[in-house]
Design a protein around this motif. Sequence first.
Motif, mmCIF file in Angstrom:
data_model
loop_
_atom_site.group_PDB
_atom_site.id
_atom_site.type_symbol
_atom_site.label_atom_id
_atom_site.label_comp_id
_atom_site.label_asym_id
_atom_site.label_seq_id
_atom_site.Cartn_x
_atom_site.Cartn_y
_atom_site.Cartn_z
ATOM 1 N N UNK A 115 -121.717 -11.449 28.672
ATOM 2 C CA UNK A 115 -120.460 -12.015 28.165
ATOM 3 C C UNK A 115 -119.972 -13.048 29.179
ATOM 4 N N UNK A 116 -118.927 -12.739 29.947
ATOM 5 C CA UNK A 116 -118.544 -13.544 31.105
ATOM 6 C C UNK A 116 -117.644 -12.710 31.998
ATOM 7 N N UNK A 117 -117.116 -13.307 33.068
ATOM 8 C CA UNK A 117 -116.373 -12.539 34.060
ATOM 9 C C UNK A 117 -115.152 -11.849 33.480
ATOM 10 N N UNK A 118 -114.568 -12.389 32.416
ATOM 11 C CA UNK A 118 -113.339 -11.807 31.859
ATOM 12 C C UNK A 118 -113.557 -10.381 31.352
ATOM 13 N N UNK A 119 -114.795 -10.072 30.969
ATOM 14 C CA UNK A 119 -115.058 -8.756 30.400
ATOM 15 C C UNK A 119 -115.101 -7.648 31.442
ATOM 16 N N UNK A 120 -115.156 -7.989 32.715
ATOM 17 C CA UNK A 120 -115.035 -6.929 33.718
ATOM 18 C C UNK A 120 -113.626 -6.358 33.712
ATOM 19 N N UNK A 121 -112.677 -7.109 33.133
ATOM 20 C CA UNK A 121 -111.309 -6.617 32.971
ATOM 21 C C UNK A 121 -111.062 -6.096 31.551
ATOM 22 N N UNK A 122 -111.581 -6.802 30.540
ATOM 23 C CA UNK A 122 -111.369 -6.367 29.156
ATOM 24 C C UNK A 122 -111.932 -4.964 28.911
ATOM 25 N N UNK A 123 -113.021 -4.609 29.603
ATOM 26 C CA UNK A 123 -113.649 -3.311 29.375
ATOM 27 C C UNK A 123 -112.716 -2.165 29.730
ATOM 28 N N UNK A 124 -111.729 -2.423 30.590
ATOM 29 C CA UNK A 124 -110.784 -1.374 30.954
ATOM 30 C C UNK A 124 -109.836 -1.008 29.823
ATOM 31 N N UNK A 125 -109.640 -1.931 28.881
ATOM 32 C CA UNK A 125 -108.635 -1.702 27.831
ATOM 33 C C UNK A 125 -108.991 -0.502 26.947
ATOM 34 N N UNK A 126 -110.172 -0.448 26.332
ATOM 35 C CA UNK A 126 -110.487 0.736 25.508
ATOM 36 C C UNK A 126 -110.561 2.015 26.347
ATOM 37 N N UNK A 127 -111.031 1.904 27.605
ATOM 38 C CA UNK A 127 -111.082 3.093 28.454
ATOM 39 C C UNK A 127 -109.680 3.606 28.721
ATOM 40 N N UNK A 128 -108.764 2.690 29.034
ATOM 41 C CA UNK A 128 -107.378 3.089 29.292
ATOM 42 C C UNK A 128 -106.726 3.730 28.084
ATOM 43 N N UNK A 129 -106.963 3.161 26.918
ATOM 44 C CA UNK A 129 -106.396 3.738 25.690
ATOM 45 C C UNK A 129 -106.947 5.143 25.467
ATOM 46 N N UNK A 130 -108.252 5.333 25.698
ATOM 47 C CA UNK A 130 -108.867 6.648 25.539
ATOM 48 C C UNK A 130 -108.269 7.658 26.517
ATOM 49 N N UNK A 131 -108.071 7.242 27.763
ATOM 50 C CA UNK A 131 -107.505 8.146 28.767
ATOM 51 C C UNK A 131 -106.092 8.573 28.374
ATOM 52 N N UNK A 132 -105.282 7.628 27.912
ATOM 53 C CA UNK A 132 -103.905 7.962 27.516
ATOM 54 C C UNK A 132 -103.906 8.920 26.334
ATOM 55 N N UNK A 133 -104.731 8.621 25.315
ATOM 56 C CA UNK A 133 -104.775 9.480 24.133
ATOM 57 C C UNK A 133 -105.240 10.885 24.490
#
Length: 535
Positions: free
Chosen positions: A161-179
């Motif tokens: 992908x590109x460098x931005x996805x090293x940060x975007x990948x945290x979004x679904x993980x964070x949502x899963x952790x909260x849920x």
Amino acid sequence: MNKWRGNPWAILAVLSLGFFMTLLDLTIVNIAIPDMVGRLDASLDQILWVVNAYALALAVLLITAGRLGDLRGKKTLYLSGVGLFTLASLACGLAQGPGQLIAFRAIQGIGAAMLIPQTLSMIIEVFPAEKRGAALGVWGATAGLSGAVGPSFGGLLVSRLDWRWIFFVNVPIGVLVIAAGLVVMPAAKRTVRHRFDVPGVVLASISLFCLAFGLIEGEKYDWNGLIQAMIAVAVVTMAIFLVYQRGQQDNEPLVPFELFRERGFTLINFVGVAVSFGIVGLSLPLTIYLQSVLGFSAVKAGLLMLPLAAGAVISAGPAGVLSQRLGGKYILMAGLTAFGGGMVWVAAAAGAGSGGGVVIAPLFVTGLGAGCTFTPMASEVMRNVPARLSGAASGVNNALRQVGSVLAAAVVGAVLQARLASSLREQAQQRAGEIPAAYRDRFVQGFDQTGGHLEIGGGSRPANLPADVAHRVEVVAAQVFGHGFVDAMRPTIFVSAGVLLAGLIACLFVRSVRGPSANPHGLPVSDEELAAQRG
């Protein structure tokens, strides 16, 4: 799903996933440095601030966040921290310039600081004493694994992908952790009200910021009066902080000095700082070397670093078991020896014209050593700490490890930039004879003018050249950068290996105790037990 609420192992899974996500961000950024430099039109020193803004915010706020967990409830603060971290990750991925990215990384660090202290505290609360050691082993292995897999996972994301996805990948993980956290974690509890040591937080923050700024920007500003003033302010402010803390010891200080009267606690914390130096001191220059010198893609560079992760995963579990049988001191010493020895081997094997395969074996040895450090450190550092200080001790331990990461990135970055500026000039002068005489002075000046504001990949090239001359200049410039970077990388790695050696020496003075931690994060130690352990 109510059957999962309060289940210790389910809670541990949620805590470990959030913990893993935050620590992963300490190393995953390194693999994306060349990509970020090009796509954001950023300098190396700016990208180093992308690394350090996160670690600095994390280090400064850990102890305060631990106290907030006692006041507002650990579940509340943990999930709030995950939420802030997740939103900041999204903002980092959308950043349009290095300034924005640095700011959002600092906010990421605040979120990480909110959640990390709660992980250890909640493990203490939900696990009975007889199972606490196994849970602690998982927690320690998570810390080790996060640092080891960061470059490999980051390389895959950057290449595909590109460098931005090293940060975007945290979004679904964070949502899963909260849920998952809302489902399995018990209701938030407000326990003891703590006084917030605001002056202590302010003084420590100023000192750490000025020190990191001075070290990171020193080469860029040629260590001028501004940099000297920043470092002086850091030293003076830290002295004031220590004097102030001494007067607050009976009034809930930010750092209880009593903790450091226990020799093991003090020494193992120093070892933790040394391990942080080892991780940063290897991953930062090595990722640049693999991509910018050998020309590997980010995914290939990440795959070449998989032996580091494999070694850590293989040794982490047995290290915990052997620590109980032989004593954590000896496992730590073996781990530090392999860790530092592997780093020196990497530095010796790497060359401007060598293939990437030469680093596979030394990286595996390095990983084996790293895996033997995290779990023993997690269990040994709390041994003999009084129960009433276990929360503060956890906060101090986490804070010092992150301070180690900040200092490591600052020192490693400063040494790398200083050595690279010098070695590029030397290599340009040595190889200038390989291009036509009329263009030699301009060629050398292009590298000589880089100073501390270095561009990854080489210095400035003369413009408006005939095609054949331009091609020759490009070839020689690549050789200058390749050999120059290797010459700069070796002493940079040796500095971190030297800090690991100091950690190894410190282990010699740790008392040898076999068996589980006498005080696994909260259990009081009787005078008889303490006397027996000290022999």
